[in-house]
Design a protein around this motif. Structure first.
Motif, PDB file in Angstrom:
ATOM      1  N   ARG A  42       0.809  -1.219   0.000  1.00 48.59           N
ATOM      2  CA  ARG A  42       0.000   0.000   0.000  1.00 48.59           C
ATOM      3  C   ARG A  42       0.843   1.271   0.000  1.00 48.59           C
ATOM      4  O   ARG A  42       0.311   2.356   0.169  1.00 48.59           O
ATOM      5  N   ALA A  43       2.163   1.153  -0.147  1.00 47.55           N
ATOM      6  CA  ALA A  43       3.033   2.318   0.044  1.00 47.55           C
ATOM      7  C   ALA A  43       3.928   2.557  -1.164  1.00 47.55           C
ATOM      8  O   ALA A  43       4.123   1.682  -2.007  1.00 47.55           O
ATOM      9  N   TRP A  44       4.486   3.760  -1.199  1.00 44.29           N
ATOM     10  CA  TRP A  44       5.444   4.134  -2.244  1.00 44.29           C
ATOM     11  C   TRP A  44       6.318   5.256  -1.722  1.00 44.29           C
ATOM     12  O   TRP A  44       5.988   5.928  -0.756  1.00 44.29           O
ATOM     13  N   ILE A  45       7.442   5.447  -2.406  1.00 44.32           N
ATOM     14  CA  ILE A  45       8.347   6.541  -2.072  1.00 44.32           C
ATOM     15  C   ILE A  45       7.792   7.797  -2.719  1.00 44.32           C
ATOM     16  O   ILE A  45       7.693   7.887  -3.938  1.00 44.32           O
ATOM     17  N   SER A  46       7.426   8.780  -1.900  1.00 46.76           N
ATOM     18  CA  SER A  46       6.881  10.021  -2.443  1.00 46.76           C
ATOM     19  C   SER A  46       7.929  11.127  -2.505  1.00 46.76           C
ATOM     20  O   SER A  46       7.763  12.089  -3.245  1.00 46.76           O
ATOM     21  N   THR A  47       9.009  10.993  -1.725  1.00 45.13           N
ATOM     22  CA  THR A  47      10.136  11.924  -1.789  1.00 45.13           C
ATOM     23  C   THR A  47      11.415  11.114  -1.632  1.00 45.13           C
ATOM     24  O   THR A  47      11.511  10.272  -0.746  1.00 45.13           O
ATOM     25  N   ASN A  48      12.377  11.380  -2.506  1.00 50.04           N
ATOM     26  CA  ASN A  48      13.680  10.734  -2.391  1.00 50.04           C
ATOM     27  C   ASN A  48      14.724  11.821  -2.620  1.00 50.04           C
ATOM     28  O   ASN A  48      15.196  12.017  -3.728  1.00 50.04           O
ATOM     29  N   ASP A  49      15.056  12.540  -1.561  1.00 50.50           N
ATOM     30  CA  ASP A  49      15.987  13.661  -1.631  1.00 50.50           C
ATOM     31  C   ASP A  49      17.322  13.226  -1.034  1.00 50.50           C
ATOM     32  O   ASP A  49      17.584  13.386   0.158  1.00 50.50           O
ATOM     33  N   VAL A  50      18.174  12.655  -1.874  1.00 45.52           N
ATOM     34  CA  VAL A  50      19.453  12.103  -1.434  1.00 45.52           C
ATOM     35  C   VAL A  50      20.342  13.184  -0.828  1.00 45.52           C
ATOM     36  O   VAL A  50      21.004  12.959   0.186  1.00 45.52           O
ATOM     37  N   GLU A  51      20.362  14.353  -1.431  1.00 48.19           N
ATOM     38  CA  GLU A  51      21.227  15.430  -0.932  1.00 48.19           C
ATOM     39  C   GLU A  51      20.875  15.834   0.496  1.00 48.19           C
ATOM     40  O   GLU A  51      21.758  16.142   1.296  1.00 48.19           O
ATOM     41  N   GLY A  53      19.296  13.749   2.532  1.00 45.61           N
ATOM     42  CA  GLY A  53      19.197  12.527   3.321  1.00 45.61           C
ATOM     43  C   GLY A  53      17.791  12.256   3.807  1.00 45.61           C
ATOM     44  O   GLY A  53      17.588  11.824   4.937  1.00 45.61           O
ATOM     45  N   LEU A  54      16.809  12.483   2.925  1.00 45.09           N
ATOM     46  CA  LEU A  54      15.409  12.366   3.314  1.00 45.09           C
ATOM     47  C   LEU A  54      14.661  11.471   2.327  1.00 45.09           C
ATOM     48  O   LEU A  54      14.780  11.625   1.110  1.00 45.09           O
ATOM     49  N   ILE A  55      13.898  10.550   2.884  1.00 47.87           N
ATOM     50  CA  ILE A  55      12.971   9.737   2.099  1.00 47.87           C
ATOM     51  C   ILE A  55      11.606   9.880   2.758  1.00 47.87           C
ATOM     52  O   ILE A  55      11.491   9.802   3.980  1.00 47.87           O
ATOM     53  N   SER A  56      10.591  10.095   1.949  1.00 46.60           N
ATOM     54  CA  SER A  56       9.217  10.119   2.451  1.00 46.60           C
ATOM     55  C   SER A  56       8.475   8.946   1.841  1.00 46.60           C
ATOM     56  O   SER A  56       8.612   8.657   0.654  1.00 46.60           O
ATOM     57  N   VAL A  57       7.696   8.274   2.683  1.00 50.70           N
ATOM     58  CA  VAL A  57       6.876   7.151   2.236  1.00 50.70           C
ATOM     59  C   VAL A  57       5.418   7.526   2.443  1.00 50.70           C
ATOM     60  O   VAL A  57       5.024   7.956   3.526  1.00 50.70           O
ATOM     61  N   SER A  58       4.638   7.381   1.386  1.00 50.02           N
ATOM     62  CA  SER A  58       3.203   7.653   1.451  1.00 50.02           C
ATOM     63  C   SER A  58       2.455   6.347   1.246  1.00 50.02           C
ATOM     64  O   SER A  58       2.998   5.381   0.707  1.00 50.02           O
ATOM     65  N   ASP A  59       1.191   6.324   1.676  1.00 48.40           N
ATOM     66  CA  ASP A  59       0.381   5.130   1.472  1.00 48.40           C
ATOM     67  C   ASP A  59      -0.999   5.491   0.928  1.00 48.40           C
ATOM     68  O   ASP A  59      -1.346   6.671   0.827  1.00 48.40           O
ATOM     69  N   VAL A  65       5.152   9.620   5.836  1.00 43.36           N
ATOM     70  CA  VAL A  65       6.151   9.593   6.901  1.00 43.36           C
ATOM     71  C   VAL A  65       7.498   9.977   6.298  1.00 43.36           C
ATOM     72  O   VAL A  65       7.893   9.451   5.257  1.00 43.36           O
ATOM     73  N   ASP A  66       8.173  10.929   6.957  1.00 40.04           N
ATOM     74  CA  ASP A  66       9.512  11.337   6.535  1.00 40.04           C
ATOM     75  C   ASP A  66      10.552  10.550   7.318  1.00 40.04           C
ATOM     76  O   ASP A  66      10.448  10.413   8.538  1.00 40.04           O
ATOM     77  N   PHE A  67      11.557  10.058   6.612  1.00 45.07           N
ATOM     78  CA  PHE A  67      12.650   9.329   7.239  1.00 45.07           C
ATOM     79  C   PHE A  67      13.957  10.059   6.965  1.00 45.07           C
ATOM     80  O   PHE A  67      14.313  10.274   5.805  1.00 45.07           O
ATOM     81  N   GLU A  68      14.636  10.454   8.039  1.00 46.12           N
ATOM     82  CA  GLU A  68      15.973  11.018   7.919  1.00 46.12           C
ATOM     83  C   GLU A  68      16.921   9.828   7.833  1.00 46.12           C
ATOM     84  O   GLU A  68      17.144   9.122   8.820  1.00 46.12           O
ATOM     85  N   ILE A  69      17.488   9.628   6.665  1.00 50.73           N
ATOM     86  CA  ILE A  69      18.263   8.421   6.391  1.00 50.73           C
ATOM     87  C   ILE A  69      19.401   8.180   7.389  1.00 50.73           C
ATOM     88  O   ILE A  69      19.571   7.057   7.851  1.00 50.73           O
ATOM     89  N   PRO A  70      20.193   9.185   7.786  1.00 50.11           N
ATOM     90  CA  PRO A  70      21.289   8.896   8.713  1.00 50.11           C
ATOM     91  C   PRO A  70      20.838   8.334  10.060  1.00 50.11           C
ATOM     92  O   PRO A  70      21.629   7.706  10.758  1.00 50.11           O
ATOM     93  N   LYS A  71      19.590   8.532  10.431  1.00 44.79           N
ATOM     94  CA  LYS A  71      19.123   8.010  11.713  1.00 44.79           C
ATOM     95  C   LYS A  71      18.037   6.944  11.571  1.00 44.79           C
ATOM     96  O   LYS A  71      17.345   6.612  12.520  1.00 44.79           O
ATOM     97  N   THR A  72      17.918   6.362  10.374  1.00 44.93           N
ATOM     98  CA  THR A  72      16.870   5.380  10.118  1.00 44.93           C
ATOM     99  C   THR A  72      17.418   3.955  10.132  1.00 44.93           C
ATOM    100  O   THR A  72      18.406   3.655   9.461  1.00 44.93           O
TER     101      THR A  72
END
Length: 175
Positions: A42-51, A53-59, A65-72
């Motif tokens: 039911r989910a997908w990556i809605s934001t993938n901002d490598v610079e 360090g942020l990924i957002s997952v929507s459903d 939900v925003d994920f700060e990659i260095p602390k995920t």
């Protein structure tokens, strides 16, 4: 504020939530660690901002939900391998640099009994006598390799918790 956050990638296939994912969530909640169970159906990556360090997952329910990659920290459950969306979510987190509990290569290796058995053999990990059969012509050779006696256990290359496991009592049953 927690120094880590948790993503649990799983494929929830029934109305019941996945037990291990819930155990991780309960532990995280108890310890005030943000934890999100992501149903890969039911989910997908809605934001993938490598610079950044942020990924957002929507459903499909409109949650994001925003994920700060260095602390995920990402826990990957087996159902994630069942479709391209699950594999894409897994790969996106991994390639972005999240700390992975079960990465893509490890999950794919464990999902295939032949690959696992070959690696066990390579690294000297004891396993039951094993032979691989790709067609009916290989049956006699395979049976000889494992001792030539019945009963034998036949397994499909994939499957867990007894799915694809058959006890065979004679050669006719093996064929």
């Amino acid at each position: 504020m927690s120094n880590i956050q948790i993503a649990v990638l799983t494929k929830v296939s029934s109305k019941e939530k996945e037990i291990v994912a819930n155990q991780i969530k309960e532990y995280a909640d108890k310890n005030k660690i943000p934890c999100h169970i992501i149903n890969t159906r039911r989910a997908w990556i809605s934001t993938n901002d490598v610079e950044r360090g942020l990924i957002s997952v929507s459903d499909k329910e409109g949650n994001k939900v925003d994920f700060e990659i260095p602390k995920t920290v990402v826990f990957v459950r087996a159902g994630v391998l069942d479709d391209e969306v699950g594999l894409a979510l897994l790969s996106t987190f991994e390639k972005a640099g999240a700390f992975m509990i079960n990465n893509r290569d490890g999950m794919l290796t464990c999902d295939n009994k032949l690959t696992s058995a070959l690696l066990f053999e390579k690294f000297g990990i004891p396993t039951p006598r094993t032979a691989y059969v790709s067609n009916e012509k290989n049956l006699k050779t395979a049976l000889d390799k494992i001792g030539g006696k019945f009963p034998v256990i036949l397994k499909t290359l994939t499957g867990t918790q007894g799915v694809g496991v058959i006890k065979v009592n004679d050669y006719e049953g093996l064929v």
